[in-house]
Design an enzyme around this catalytic site. Structure first.
Site, short mmCIF file in Angstrom:
data_model
loop_
_atom_site.label_atom_id
_atom_site.label_comp_id
_atom_site.label_asym_id
_atom_site.label_seq_id
_atom_site.Cartn_x
_atom_site.Cartn_y
_atom_site.Cartn_z
N GLU A 68 14.70 -15.95 111.84
CA GLU A 68 13.29 -15.22 112.23
C GLU A 68 13.40 -13.69 111.40
OE1 GLU A 68 10.70 -16.20 113.40
OE2 GLU A 68 9.94 -14.37 113.52
N GLY A 72 18.94 -17.37 101.83
CA GLY A 72 18.69 -18.72 102.39
C GLY A 72 19.35 -18.80 103.80
N SER A 129 21.41 -13.36 112.02
CA SER A 129 22.10 -13.51 110.71
C SER A 129 22.40 -15.08 110.38
CB SER A 129 23.43 -12.96 110.97
OG SER A 129 24.43 -13.25 109.93
N HIS A 172 14.42 -12.88 108.36
CA HIS A 172 13.97 -13.18 106.97
C HIS A 172 12.41 -13.54 107.15
CE1 HIS A 172 18.08 -15.04 106.45
NE2 HIS A 172 17.96 -14.01 105.38
N GLY A 211 16.17 -6.38 105.48
CA GLY A 211 16.39 -6.19 106.89
C GLY A 211 17.10 -4.92 107.17
#
Ligand code: PAF
Length: 284
Positions: free
Chosen positions: A36, A32, A186, A38, A148
């Site tokens: 950007e 959560g 991050s 994610h 990622g």
């Protein structure tokens, strides 16, 4: 878009979608506080899958006792709106007790690849990651899972796990998404003070300079490592957790840069630990 909080409902949703013709299910596992990076994973999943599930779960078992579990940033309402915009069909947001039933006693541990880098400085971290990702795979039954590139070690470890445990899921690793000044996106960036935020791009700049030195012919990993650490002296809030030049196959430090290597760094800016990496191939 639906928000589902139980494993049973989540499994029913996926199986129902498959029954109605969904050929490919994509999973974007997250903790959560979306950014950007994610969302780029969610959009890639949207373009390749019929059902896109995003898990939002701050996994307690991957945090050490002295780490930032309590202060890890959270904002479910904002995340749900952003996931919806990115084309996610289902957000899976279980509680910790839903995910780990009382008496939980089974762990997934990938050996070797977890000995170095973040595995060395965060003992037990990858055991928590691989355990929760295995559980997410078991509940969401994805065909593809998206991760990622900033978390290069995590991606390699999860690929190894999927292979070793015959988990029928394709692990897809997407490029790191960066802020305009180069800082890798991050969720933890939100915890930097403004002075730390101004200094944090020094990590990526130092890695880029190291890449340049390798391009210019430097082959000694110790020289590269020392140059990255030296460059970080410009950022007074930075303290080095590790800077390593490692093999891309087993993540062990190399003696000489003869082929593709991973330049990997974990740096604390004040109380916030950030990681970044670059894949570098010396010219022939
Ligand atoms: O990369 C992360 O956000 C987490 O490690 C993951 C893969 C969602 C597991 O909790």
């Amino acid at each position: 878009m639906r928000v589902i909080t139980t494993k049973t409902e989540m499994r029913d949703q996926v199986r129902g979608a498959r029954g109605s013709g969904a050929a490919a299910v994509g999973l974007v596992p997250t903790m959560g506080y979306l950014h950007e990076g994610h969302l780029s994973l969610a959009r890639r999943a949207r373009s390749e899958c019929d059902l896109v599930v995003m898990s939002i779960f701050v996994n307690p078992t991957q945090f050490g006792a002295q780490e930032d579990l309590e202060s890890y940033p959270r904002d479910l309402e904002r995340d749900v709106a952003m996931a919806d915009q990115a084309g996610v069909d289902v957000v899976f947001h279980p509680s910790a007790t839903e995910m780990y039933a009382p008496g939980h006693a089974t762990w997934v541990d990938v050996e070797g690849l977890t000995d170095h880098l973040c595995g060395a400085s965060r003992p037990g971290h990858f055991r928590g990651v691989t355990t929760v990702v295995s559980k997410l795979f078991a509940v969401c039954e994805p065909d593809r899972a998206y991760f990622g590139g900033k978390d290069a070690q995590q991606s390699l470890v999860i690929r190894r796990m999927a292979l070793d445990l015959d988990q029928a899921v394709e692990v897809i690793v997407c490029a790191t998404v960066r802020e305009p000044d180069g800082l890798a996106m991050s969720s933890r960036n939100a915890r930097l003070t403004s002075a730390e935020r101004a200094q944090a791009p020094a990590m990526y700049r130092a890695l880029l300079e190291a890449e340049g030195s390798i391009g210019d012919g430097e082959r000694d990993p110790h020289v590269i490592r020392a140059a990255v650490i030296g460059r970080l002296a410009d950022a007074p809030s930075a303290s080095v957790d590790y800077v390593e030049v490692v093999s891309t196959s087993d993540l062990r430090p190399v003696d000489r840069i003869d082929g593709e290597v991973l330049l990997a760094a974990a740096i604390r800016f004040g109380a916030t630990r950030l990681i970044d990496n670059l894949l570098v191939s010396p010219p022939d």
